[in-house]
Design a protein around this motif. Structure first.
Motif, mmCIF file in Angstrom:
data_model
loop_
_atom_site.group_PDB
_atom_site.id
_atom_site.type_symbol
_atom_site.label_atom_id
_atom_site.label_comp_id
_atom_site.label_asym_id
_atom_site.label_seq_id
_atom_site.Cartn_x
_atom_site.Cartn_y
_atom_site.Cartn_z
ATOM 1 N N UNK A 19 43.247 39.618 43.372
ATOM 2 C CA UNK A 19 41.952 39.013 43.732
ATOM 3 C C UNK A 19 41.600 37.885 42.774
ATOM 4 N N UNK A 20 41.772 38.114 41.469
ATOM 5 C CA UNK A 20 41.464 37.088 40.473
ATOM 6 C C UNK A 20 42.372 35.870 40.633
ATOM 7 N N UNK A 21 43.654 36.112 40.915
ATOM 8 C CA UNK A 21 44.603 35.010 41.083
ATOM 9 C C UNK A 21 44.261 34.177 42.312
ATOM 10 N N UNK A 22 43.887 34.826 43.407
ATOM 11 C CA UNK A 22 43.513 34.096 44.621
ATOM 12 C C UNK A 22 42.237 33.299 44.382
ATOM 13 N N UNK A 23 41.274 33.885 43.681
ATOM 14 C CA UNK A 23 39.996 33.213 43.419
ATOM 15 C C UNK A 23 40.163 31.991 42.522
ATOM 16 N N UNK A 24 41.209 31.953 41.716
ATOM 17 C CA UNK A 24 41.424 30.821 40.814
ATOM 18 C C UNK A 24 42.084 29.628 41.509
ATOM 19 N N UNK A 25 42.525 29.817 42.741
ATOM 20 C CA UNK A 25 43.179 28.749 43.505
ATOM 21 C C UNK A 25 42.169 28.090 44.447
ATOM 22 N N UNK A 26 42.470 26.861 44.904
ATOM 23 C CA UNK A 26 41.605 26.253 45.923
ATOM 24 C C UNK A 26 41.582 27.120 47.185
ATOM 25 N N UNK A 27 40.476 27.034 47.926
ATOM 26 C CA UNK A 27 40.314 27.891 49.105
ATOM 27 C C UNK A 27 41.378 27.592 50.145
ATOM 28 N N UNK A 28 41.909 28.640 50.738
ATOM 29 C CA UNK A 28 42.754 28.554 51.929
ATOM 30 C C UNK A 28 42.655 29.879 52.662
ATOM 31 N N UNK A 29 42.861 29.835 53.973
ATOM 32 C CA UNK A 29 42.811 31.059 54.768
ATOM 33 C C UNK A 29 43.956 31.958 54.330
ATOM 34 N N UNK A 30 43.626 33.216 54.062
ATOM 35 C CA UNK A 30 44.609 34.141 53.508
ATOM 36 C C UNK A 30 44.280 35.552 53.990
ATOM 37 N N UNK A 31 45.303 36.298 54.311
ATOM 38 C CA UNK A 31 45.144 37.690 54.712
ATOM 39 C C UNK A 31 45.966 38.560 53.774
ATOM 40 N N UNK A 32 45.436 39.707 53.442
ATOM 41 C CA UNK A 32 46.150 40.689 52.624
ATOM 42 C C UNK A 32 46.529 41.825 53.562
ATOM 43 N N UNK A 33 47.803 42.174 53.583
ATOM 44 C CA UNK A 33 48.295 43.232 54.461
ATOM 45 C C UNK A 33 48.968 44.304 53.611
ATOM 46 N N UNK A 34 48.440 45.513 53.645
ATOM 47 C CA UNK A 34 49.092 46.606 52.927
ATOM 48 C C UNK A 34 50.194 47.174 53.808
ATOM 49 N N UNK A 35 51.382 47.285 53.237
ATOM 50 C CA UNK A 35 52.536 47.804 53.959
ATOM 51 C C UNK A 35 53.017 49.075 53.281
ATOM 52 N N UNK A 36 53.794 49.848 53.992
ATOM 53 C CA UNK A 36 54.359 51.065 53.414
ATOM 54 C C UNK A 36 55.288 50.709 52.263
ATOM 55 N N UNK A 37 55.325 51.560 51.263
ATOM 56 C CA UNK A 37 56.152 51.293 50.089
ATOM 57 C C UNK A 37 57.620 51.105 50.444
ATOM 58 N N UNK A 38 58.108 51.853 51.438
ATOM 59 C CA UNK A 38 59.527 51.722 51.792
ATOM 60 C C UNK A 38 59.794 50.519 52.706
ATOM 61 N N UNK A 39 58.750 49.816 53.137
ATOM 62 C CA UNK A 39 58.931 48.633 53.974
ATOM 63 C C UNK A 39 59.114 47.367 53.129
ATOM 64 N N UNK A 40 58.812 47.448 51.841
ATOM 65 C CA UNK A 40 58.885 46.298 50.957
ATOM 66 C C UNK A 40 59.469 46.753 49.622
ATOM 67 N N UNK A 41 60.549 46.116 49.147
ATOM 68 C CA UNK A 41 61.204 46.578 47.917
ATOM 69 C C UNK A 41 60.495 46.160 46.625
ATOM 70 N N UNK A 42 59.397 45.422 46.737
ATOM 71 C CA UNK A 42 58.643 44.987 45.560
ATOM 72 C C UNK A 42 57.157 45.087 45.885
ATOM 73 N N UNK A 43 56.312 44.790 44.907
ATOM 74 C CA UNK A 43 54.873 44.967 45.081
ATOM 75 C C UNK A 43 54.232 43.895 45.967
#
Length: 66
Positions: A19-43
Motif C-alpha cells: 500500500x505504501x509503495x503504491x501510494x508513493x507512485x503517481x496515480x494509475x488504475x490498479x487492482x490487487x488480486x489475492x491468489x492461492x499460495x500454490x497458484x503463484x511461486x512468489x509473494x
C-alpha cells in the motif's frame, strides 16, 4: 504506464508495504488480486494489460516496473 495494472499477491505478501509503495507512485488504475499460495511461486506478480512479469518476492523490484 499504459494499461491497467493488476498486482497478484499471496497470503505471504506484506500488504502494508505494498500500500505504501503504491501510494508513493503517481496515480494509475490498479487492482490487487489475492491468489492461492500454490497458484503463484512468489509473494507478488505485476501484470499490465495482457503482459505479466515474472513472480517475485522483492516488492521494490516489482514496484520499479509499476
Amino acid at each position: 504506464a499504459i494499461g491497467i495494472a493488476v498486482i497478484k499477491v499471496t497470503s505471504s505478501a506484506d500488504l502494508n508495504s505494498l500500500r505504501d509503495a503504491i501510494a508513493s507512485k503517481p496515480w494509475r488504475r490498479c487492482f490487487i488480486q489475492q491468489v492461492l499460495d500454490d497458484a503463484l511461486p512468489a509473494a507478488y506478480q505485476l501484470c499490465v494489460g495482457t503482459q505479466c512479469l515474472p513472480p517475485t518476492d522483492d516488492l521494490d523490484e516489482m514496484m520499479e516496473a509499476f
